[in-house]
Structure formats: structure tokens, C-alpha cells
Design a protein around this motif. Structure first.
Motif, PDB file in Angstrom:
ATOM      1  N   VAL A 187     -29.988  -6.580 -14.222  1.00  0.00           N
ATOM      2  CA  VAL A 187     -30.575  -7.461 -15.237  1.00  0.00           C
ATOM      3  C   VAL A 187     -30.669  -8.887 -14.689  1.00  0.00           C
ATOM      4  CG1 VAL A 187     -30.237  -8.495 -17.515  1.00  0.00           C
ATOM      5  CG2 VAL A 187     -29.824  -6.052 -17.178  1.00  0.00           C
ATOM      6  N   PHE A 188     -29.588  -9.357 -14.085  1.00  0.00           N
ATOM      7  CA  PHE A 188     -29.586 -10.703 -13.500  1.00  0.00           C
ATOM      8  C   PHE A 188     -30.640 -10.827 -12.403  1.00  0.00           C
ATOM      9  CE2 PHE A 188     -28.046 -13.384  -9.979  1.00  0.00           C
ATOM     10  CZ  PHE A 188     -28.016 -14.621 -10.611  1.00  0.00           C
ATOM     11  N   SER A 189     -30.690  -9.851 -11.506  1.00  0.00           N
ATOM     12  CA  SER A 189     -31.602  -9.909 -10.363  1.00  0.00           C
ATOM     13  C   SER A 189     -33.061  -9.947 -10.787  1.00  0.00           C
ATOM     14  CB  SER A 189     -31.362  -8.703  -9.445  1.00  0.00           C
ATOM     15  OG  SER A 189     -30.070  -8.720  -8.900  1.00  0.00           O
ATOM     16  N   LEU A 190     -33.418  -9.153 -11.791  1.00  0.00           N
ATOM     17  CA  LEU A 190     -34.815  -9.095 -12.219  1.00  0.00           C
ATOM     18  C   LEU A 190     -35.199 -10.286 -13.082  1.00  0.00           C
ATOM     19  CD1 LEU A 190     -35.232  -5.277 -13.021  1.00  0.00           C
ATOM     20  CD2 LEU A 190     -35.686  -6.501 -10.886  1.00  0.00           C
ATOM     21  N   ASP A 199     -18.161  -7.727  -1.360  1.00  0.00           N
ATOM     22  CA  ASP A 199     -16.884  -8.302  -1.776  1.00  0.00           C
ATOM     23  C   ASP A 199     -16.033  -7.323  -2.592  1.00  0.00           C
ATOM     24  OD1 ASP A 199     -18.276  -8.242  -4.139  1.00  0.00           O
ATOM     25  OD2 ASP A 199     -18.167 -10.394  -4.536  1.00  0.00           O
ATOM     26  N   GLY A 200     -16.473  -6.077  -2.699  1.00  0.00           N
ATOM     27  CA  GLY A 200     -15.687  -5.051  -3.355  1.00  0.00           C
ATOM     28  C   GLY A 200     -16.033  -4.788  -4.807  1.00  0.00           C
ATOM     29  N   LYS A 201     -16.863  -5.631  -5.438  1.00  0.00           N
ATOM     30  CA  LYS A 201     -17.224  -5.412  -6.833  1.00  0.00           C
ATOM     31  C   LYS A 201     -18.262  -4.293  -6.933  1.00  0.00           C
ATOM     32  CE  LYS A 201     -19.431  -7.497 -10.854  1.00  0.00           C
ATOM     33  NZ  LYS A 201     -20.400  -6.384 -10.962  1.00  0.00           N
ATOM     34  N   GLU A 202     -18.140  -3.469  -7.966  1.00  0.00           N
ATOM     35  CA  GLU A 202     -19.078  -2.367  -8.143  1.00  0.00           C
ATOM     36  C   GLU A 202     -20.391  -2.858  -8.746  1.00  0.00           C
ATOM     37  OE1 GLU A 202     -19.311   2.139 -10.061  1.00  0.00           O
ATOM     38  OE2 GLU A 202     -17.989   0.647 -10.971  1.00  0.00           O
ATOM     39  N   LEU A 203     -21.477  -2.291  -8.263  1.00  0.00           N
ATOM     40  CA  LEU A 203     -22.796  -2.555  -8.831  1.00  0.00           C
ATOM     41  C   LEU A 203     -22.874  -1.998 -10.242  1.00  0.00           C
ATOM     42  CD1 LEU A 203     -25.949  -3.220  -8.404  1.00  0.00           C
ATOM     43  CD2 LEU A 203     -26.120  -0.777  -7.844  1.00  0.00           C
ATOM     44  N   HIS A 253     -36.695   3.251 -18.170  1.00  0.00           N
ATOM     45  CA  HIS A 253     -35.259   3.479 -18.251  1.00  0.00           C
ATOM     46  C   HIS A 253     -34.730   3.768 -16.839  1.00  0.00           C
ATOM     47  CE1 HIS A 253     -35.547   3.774 -22.648  1.00  0.00           C
ATOM     48  NE2 HIS A 253     -36.660   4.463 -22.431  1.00  0.00           N
ATOM     49  N   ILE A 254     -33.762   2.979 -16.407  1.00  0.00           N
ATOM     50  CA  ILE A 254     -33.201   3.111 -15.069  1.00  0.00           C
ATOM     51  C   ILE A 254     -31.726   3.474 -15.173  1.00  0.00           C
ATOM     52  CG2 ILE A 254     -32.710   1.918 -12.900  1.00  0.00           C
ATOM     53  CD1 ILE A 254     -35.072   0.042 -13.595  1.00  0.00           C
ATOM     54  N   LYS A 255     -31.345   4.515 -14.488  1.00  0.00           N
ATOM     55  CA  LYS A 255     -29.929   4.886 -14.381  1.00  0.00           C
ATOM     56  C   LYS A 255     -29.499   4.598 -12.949  1.00  0.00           C
ATOM     57  CE  LYS A 255     -28.152   8.368 -16.557  1.00  0.00           C
ATOM     58  NZ  LYS A 255     -27.064   7.654 -17.288  1.00  0.00           N
ATOM     59  N   LEU A 256     -28.428   3.820 -12.802  1.00  0.00           N
ATOM     60  CA  LEU A 256     -27.958   3.398 -11.480  1.00  0.00           C
ATOM     61  C   LEU A 256     -26.976   4.398 -10.879  1.00  0.00           C
ATOM     62  CD1 LEU A 256     -27.257  -0.384 -12.196  1.00  0.00           C
ATOM     63  CD2 LEU A 256     -29.299   0.612 -11.145  1.00  0.00           C
ATOM     64  N   ARG A 257     -26.927   4.380  -9.557  1.00  0.00           N
ATOM     65  CA  ARG A 257     -25.895   5.139  -8.865  1.00  0.00           C
ATOM     66  C   ARG A 257     -24.533   4.528  -9.197  1.00  0.00           C
ATOM     67  NH1 ARG A 257     -28.149   8.299  -4.919  1.00  0.00           N
ATOM     68  NH2 ARG A 257     -30.304   7.780  -4.382  1.00  0.00           N
ATOM     69  N   GLN A 258     -23.552   5.351  -9.325  1.00  0.00           N
ATOM     70  CA  GLN A 258     -22.202   4.868  -9.585  1.00  0.00           C
ATOM     71  C   GLN A 258     -21.408   4.824  -8.277  1.00  0.00           C
ATOM     72  OE1 GLN A 258     -20.186   6.697 -12.952  1.00  0.00           O
ATOM     73  NE2 GLN A 258     -22.136   7.155 -13.952  1.00  0.00           N
ATOM     74  N   GLY A 259     -20.473   3.890  -8.200  1.00  0.00           N
ATOM     75  CA  GLY A 259     -19.612   3.787  -7.028  1.00  0.00           C
ATOM     76  C   GLY A 259     -20.195   2.969  -5.896  1.00  0.00           C
ATOM     77  N   VAL A 260     -21.359   2.331  -6.092  1.00  0.00           N
ATOM     78  CA  VAL A 260     -21.948   1.463  -5.067  1.00  0.00           C
ATOM     79  C   VAL A 260     -21.240   0.109  -5.124  1.00  0.00           C
ATOM     80  CG1 VAL A 260     -24.025   0.296  -4.279  1.00  0.00           C
ATOM     81  CG2 VAL A 260     -24.170   2.629  -5.181  1.00  0.00           C
ATOM     82  N   LYS A 272     -32.830  -5.429 -20.145  1.00  0.00           N
ATOM     83  CA  LYS A 272     -31.533  -5.435 -20.807  1.00  0.00           C
ATOM     84  C   LYS A 272     -30.681  -4.246 -20.374  1.00  0.00           C
ATOM     85  CE  LYS A 272     -33.240  -7.769 -24.987  1.00  0.00           C
ATOM     86  NZ  LYS A 272     -33.391  -7.688 -26.474  1.00  0.00           N
ATOM     87  N   ALA A 273     -29.375  -4.461 -20.342  1.00  0.00           N
ATOM     88  CA  ALA A 273     -28.434  -3.381 -20.057  1.00  0.00           C
ATOM     89  C   ALA A 273     -28.214  -2.575 -21.333  1.00  0.00           C
ATOM     90  CB  ALA A 273     -27.120  -3.950 -19.557  1.00  0.00           C
ATOM     91  N   THR A 274     -28.289  -1.253 -21.228  1.00  0.00           N
ATOM     92  CA  THR A 274     -28.021  -0.375 -22.369  1.00  0.00           C
ATOM     93  C   THR A 274     -26.766   0.452 -22.136  1.00  0.00           C
ATOM     94  OG1 THR A 274     -29.528   1.268 -21.424  1.00  0.00           O
ATOM     95  CG2 THR A 274     -30.445  -0.260 -23.049  1.00  0.00           C
ATOM     96  N   GLY A 275     -26.077   0.158 -21.057  1.00  0.00           N
ATOM     97  CA  GLY A 275     -24.844   0.826 -20.688  1.00  0.00           C
ATOM     98  C   GLY A 275     -24.370   0.238 -19.387  1.00  0.00           C
ATOM     99  N   LYS A 276     -23.218   0.632 -18.915  1.00  0.00           N
ATOM    100  CA  LYS A 276     -22.681   0.056 -17.683  1.00  0.00           C
ATOM    101  C   LYS A 276     -23.590   0.310 -16.499  1.00  0.00           C
ATOM    102  CE  LYS A 276     -18.499  -0.270 -14.858  1.00  0.00           C
ATOM    103  NZ  LYS A 276     -17.105   0.182 -14.651  1.00  0.00           N
ATOM    104  N   TYR A 277     -24.268   1.452 -16.497  1.00  0.00           N
ATOM    105  CA  TYR A 277     -25.137   1.816 -15.377  1.00  0.00           C
ATOM    106  C   TYR A 277     -26.581   2.064 -15.822  1.00  0.00           C
ATOM    107  CZ  TYR A 277     -20.487   2.705 -13.437  1.00  0.00           C
ATOM    108  OH  TYR A 277     -19.176   2.579 -13.042  1.00  0.00           O
ATOM    109  N   ASP A 278     -26.924   1.583 -17.000  1.00  0.00           N
ATOM    110  CA  ASP A 278     -28.251   1.861 -17.552  1.00  0.00           C
ATOM    111  C   ASP A 278     -28.989   0.571 -17.897  1.00  0.00           C
ATOM    112  OD1 ASP A 278     -28.074   4.905 -17.883  1.00  0.00           O
ATOM    113  OD2 ASP A 278     -26.270   4.202 -18.920  1.00  0.00           O
ATOM    114  N   VAL A 279     -30.270   0.530 -17.531  1.00  0.00           N
ATOM    115  CA  VAL A 279     -31.107  -0.644 -17.771  1.00  0.00           C
ATOM    116  C   VAL A 279     -32.397  -0.205 -18.454  1.00  0.00           C
ATOM    117  CG1 VAL A 279     -32.362  -2.560 -16.713  1.00  0.00           C
ATOM    118  CG2 VAL A 279     -30.178  -1.829 -15.747  1.00  0.00           C
TER     119      VAL A 279
END
Length: 543
Positions: free
Chosen positions: A152-155, A142-146, A131-138, A178-185
Motif C-alpha cells: 500500500v505504501f509503495s503504490l 533488515d529482517g522485517k516481513e513483507l 485483489h492481490i494476495k502476497l507471499r508469506q514469509g518474504v 488499501k490493505a484488506t488483511g495482513k497479506y491482502d491488498v
């Protein structure tokens, strides 16, 4: 767990430094920190307490740098196949470029311990469900948030043959991402692998955006943005002013290009044309040291130049011939005469002495031209002239080939050294001849080096060696959580490579970089030159 005292902040850093300075192994350090309450991913708990190391800085390298300045960096090699797609990186220039532009979920420090990077926390269940929780605000350049979508796409793209990923073999163990939330994989592996955080730190696994179709635009979350990129020619990057790590990077601009000829590379450094070079020949260290404005940086590593004997072509199909060629390498002379003792003796496996899981029980391959002559005759090639392809692109390979040729000639063995230009060598000649040379940059652990270069179906299986016993051991080792049993498996794998594979590893070469003394914060990393290719966000110019 309630009774455990959790070590955090500077106390954790100090303890880490104390243990590593004692010479403790990576496994031992991690075990000790885990016992103290720093919970490691391999234990089946959480990696999140290691957040104190975010940014890959330790107490030894966290001094504040001076902002501003532009530098030029000359690497060993470039190719028309140069890329800004991390999945396709193949050369040290690629790796350095990718770390300028992208970040990974984790990142190696100078002790090859993976620390959190884009991941805010990493937890697992029995090293199989992660379970991976991403940093928010990265933000991407081009200005889009991670978000989780990008991870998911990268892996997942590494598993798609159309991507032509250099780590497709490693990615096959990712059963689902798979994504399980906006910042969770959530990641489920085919089988347990406690080293997954290390795999995430490899340059090929750097995170790219899901919304950009052309990855050669270099849109990442990294410290620098691509200003100019011309494959085989030049890369120019400029400071990412919205970088998520406060105060970094220090430099305003980096220009990266290749000077394949080593003397010319050194001359460029000493003349002030460039600020950093890699792959310095040991014979050039005295020139650099004599220059008041320059230094050389020496880092022992797992880097090796290897003799490749194709096992699917004659004469390499002959086991006797393969053994003979390994016996024709005078390792002591290669170490002293070619590498000026900036190396340690190798034993025809990719695991360096002193590395985790190194098999010290293997009998050492020694220089024995008489036995080699006998084996070549037995293989039916006594009267043949043996073509041996070498190039300055593979560090020291031309000199090694000439030494082999001279030694062999004294015993009636004819070797024809065919020297190819460095430009285009990796695309046109590497592992494409019956006998040639490669040069393999260090990998962080045994699983990765074996998976990328020795697994039967690996895209970088240089000698086209296939061994079902080796393959089974490799997969079994990933699932084995008992470290002693795992060590035994890796020892057996090294034995198979040593005895049966078409790869000869005479020495492990120290990485030597040349650096302008005005460039500060420049250190070492056993992964490779350019501070393990990760120098860009750490150095500053004090001019």
C-alpha cells in the motif's frame, strides 16, 4: 469453468515455449493459454495459475548455476542524482541497481509476459477492482516481513507529488489502494486497465518498506543487499542469504559503476577489468568477437535515440520547422553507417515495428533535405544557424547530429552541433534546449510508453507536446476491452505523434552487451540491456 482443463507445471511451460517459438504475439500466446485453462488477469479471473513461473524462470533458463564469485559491471552512465529509490530511477544504471535490491509484485520474462513475483495471486473484477494476495514469509533485508502495509505504501507514494515519482502519471489511475488483511491488498482503478500486471512489473513499481524513512539505504526484499552506495560513483551489493527464492542468487557480490566513454568501456571488458558492459557500439562487436574470452549479446528492442524539438520554444513552436528537422534525418544511413544494421527503421513514433499495436499504415518519413529547406524558409529561419545539442550519453546522437549537419549544409541549412559531455547530460541538458537528443529505454507496452513520454502532463514529456485528442484516446484505450478497437485507438495515437509531436525517431536500436565468456546464464530481454536490467539474480561465474 468447471469443464476447463487446467494446464499447470511443466506442461504449461512447454506449451508457452511452443507458442512463442512459433513467433506468436504476446496477446496471441496469452489468449491461447487462457483458452487452455491458464487463467489470465485480463480475462477478469485469476493470475494465480501463472505461479508456475514464479522467479521469472522459463524452461530455457532454469538450469542450475554455480554459487559464489564476484563480478564488476560497467554501465553507460551515472549521475549525482543516482538513487536507490525505485520511484526516482532515471538511467539504466538505476534500473539495474533497483532490480538487484528489490522485487515487484510481478516480473517480466524474456517475452515481456508478466509473472507473479511478490504476489502469490492476482484476481480482478472487470479489470477495475483488483485483489492481490502476497507471499508469506518474504523478508526485507533488515529482517522485517513483507506485508500488505508495504505494498500500500509503495503504490500510494507514486501519487504524492513530494515523491517526485517518474511514474506518477501511471499511478494516477490507482483510485484507491488499501490493505484488506495482513497479506491482502485491494486496488480500485479510476477505470478498467487489463495491463495492470504489466505496470506492476516496471522497475519504478518495485516494492519498498513502509517502515524505513530513508529509501537510499536500499532496504528491499531482493536478491542482493546494499554494501556500499555512492551516487555517481559506485554501488556494491552482496548476496542476500535469506532470499525467498531458494538457491538464488548465485553470485556473492556485484560491483556496479559507470564508464561513460564506450571505447573505454570495451577496453575495460577486454582487459578483464569488468565482466559485463552495456550499450556496446556496433562497430565494437568485431573486437569483442575476436577476443577468445568474450562475447557480445545482441537483442533487438524498442530502444531509440530521439531528436527532441521543444514545442514550447522557438523555433520548435513552428510546425513547419518541426517537420523539416525530421526530414533531415537520413534513416537508412543512420541504420547502416552508425548502427551497422543493428537497428530497424523508425517512423517518429515510439512503437517499434513488430511490436504489439504497431501502426504499419503510417506513411514513412523519408530523407528530403530540399523539402526541409523549403519548410525552414517558410518558418522564417532560412538564415538562422540552428543549434543542435548531442552527447555520447544518448547513444549515437553525436553521429546522427553530424550526419544531419553535413546533409543540411549541402542544401544551405546551417546546423551548429554542440556536443556535451556524457557526465551530467541527463540532469543538465536532456530536453532543456530547443533541439537536443534523448535516448529512451524500451517499455513493455504502448500504454506505458505513451503515458510516460507523450501524455500532456507527463514528467518525461520531452518535447513539451500537449494534445487533448491524444490524451483522451490514451485514457479511453485503457478502458477498452475490445482488442480491435483498442488497436485502432493506439494507431490513431501514433498518427498524432507522427504528424504533430516534436519527437523524431529515426531507428530502433538493438541492445548490445559485452560479456565475459565465464559468466553463464546471460541472455536477452527486449526491455533493455543487462537482460532487461534483471541479470543480477540469474547469472553465475564459471571461473
Amino acid at each position: 469453468m468447471k469443464d476447463k482443463k487446467i494446464i499447470t507445471g511443466q506442461a504449461c511451460m512447454n506449451e508457452f515455449e511452443r507458442l512463442t517459438k512459433e513467433g506468436r504475439s504476446r496477446r496471441s500466446v496469452l489468449k491461447s493459454l487462457g483458452a487452455a485453462g491458464v487463467l489470465m488477469a485480463a480475462s477478469g479471473t485469476s493470475l494465480s495459475p501463472l505461479n508456475v513461473f514464479a522467479g521469472n524462470e522459463s524452461s530455457a533458463s532454469s538450469q542450475k548455476g554455480k554459487p559464489g564469485g564476484k563480478i564488476k559491471v560497467a554501465s553507460l552512465s551515472a549521475s549525482t542524482s543516482d538513487t536507490l529509490d525505485p520511484a526516482k530511477g532515471a538511467l539504466s544504471t538505476d534500473y539495474a541497481r533497483h532490480f538487484m535490491v528489490y522485487n515487484g509484485l510481478t516480473k517480466f520474462d524474456e517475452h515481456l509476459v508478466p509473472h507473479l513475483e511478490l504476489a502469490e495471486s492476482i484476481d480482478n473484477e472487470n479489470a477495475t477492482v483488483w485483489h492481490i494476495k502476497l507471499r508469506q514469509g518474504v523478508l526485507f533485508h533488515d529482517g522485517k516481513e513483507l506485508t500488505a502495509e508495504d505494498v500500500v505504501f509503495s503504490l500510494n507514494r507514486h501519487k504524492d507529488p513530494a515523491t517526485a515519482s517518474k511514474v506518477m502519471g501511471l499511478a494516477k489511475q490507482l483510485k484507491s489502494v488499501k490493505a484488506t488483511g495482513k497479506y491482502d491488498v485491494k486496488i480500485i482503478l479510476e477505470g478498467p486497465n487489463a495491463e495492470l500486471p504489466s505496470i506492476f512489473a516496471v522497475s519504478h513499481m518495485l516494492i519498498v518498506p513502509a517502515h524505513v524513512s530513508d529509501l537510499n539505504k536500499g532496504i528491499g526484499t531482493g536478491p542482493f543487499e546494499v554494501s556500499r552506495f555512492k551516487p555517481g560513483m559506485i554501488t556494491v551489493v552482496k548476496k542476500n542469504k535469506n532470499y525467498w527464492k531458494p538457491g538464488l542468487p548465485y553470485l556473492d557480490e556485484i560491483e556496479l559503476f559507470a564508464i561513460p566513454d564506450e571505447p573505454s568501456r570495451v577496453n575495460a571488458l577486454l582487459s578483464g577489468e569488468v565482466h559485463v558492459i552495456n550499450e556496446v557500439n556496433p562497430r565494437s562487436t568485431s573486437r569483442i568477437q575476436a577476443s577468445e574470452g568474450h562475447n557480445f549479446v545482441n537483442a533487438p528492442s524498442g530502444n531509440y535515440t530521439d531528436l527532441i524539438i521543444r514545442q514550447d520554444l522557438m523555433p520548435g513552436k513552428s510546425a513547419e520547422f518541426t517537420e523539416a528537422m525530421k526530414l533531415l534525418m537520413d534513416r537508412e544511413q543512420i541504420k547502416s553507417a552508425i548502427f551497422q544494421d543493428f537497428a530497424v527503421i523508425g517512423n517518429d513514433t515510439p512503437i517499434a515495428p513488430g511490436a504489439r499495436y504497431f501502426n504499419s499504415e503510417l506513411p514513412q518519413t523519408t530523407f528530403d533535405p530540399e523539402k526541409a529547406r523549403h519548410l525552414i524558409k517558410k518558418a522564417g529561419f532560412a538564415d538562422a544557424t540552428i543549434p543542435l545539442v548531442a552527447s555520447a550519453a544518448a547513444t549515437g546522437s553525436v553521429e546522427i547530429a553530424v550526419l544531419m549537419q553535413q546533409s543540411a549544409a549541402k542544401h544551405g541549412i546551417k546546423i551548429d552541433v554542440q556536443t556535451k559531455p556524457a557526465d551530467g547530460y541527463w540532469s543538465n541538458h536532456w530536453a532543456k534546449h530547443p533541439l537536443s537528443f534523448g535516448n529512451i529505454n524500451p517499455r513493455p507496452n504502448a500504454d506505458i510508453i505513451f503515458s510516460q513520454f507523450f501524455l500532456s502532463g507527463a514528467s518525461w514529456n520531452e518535447s513539451h507536446w500537449k494534445n487533448s485528442q491524444f490524451d483522451k484516446l490514451l485514457f479511453d484505450a485503457r478502458s477498452e476491452t475490445d482488442d480491435n478497437k483498442r488497436a485502432g485507438m493506439y494507431a490513431e495515437m501514433q498518427t498524432l505523434v507522427h504528424e504533430k509531436c516534436g519527437i523524431g525517431v529515426p531507428v530502433f536500436i538493438s541492445n548490445i552487451d559485452g560479456v565475459d565468456s565465464r559468466l553463464k546464464g546471460y541472455g536477452t530481454n527486449p526491455l533493455g540491456g543487462f537482460m532487461g536490467y534483471m541479470f543480477a539474480e540469474k547469472v553465475w561465474l564459471d571461473a
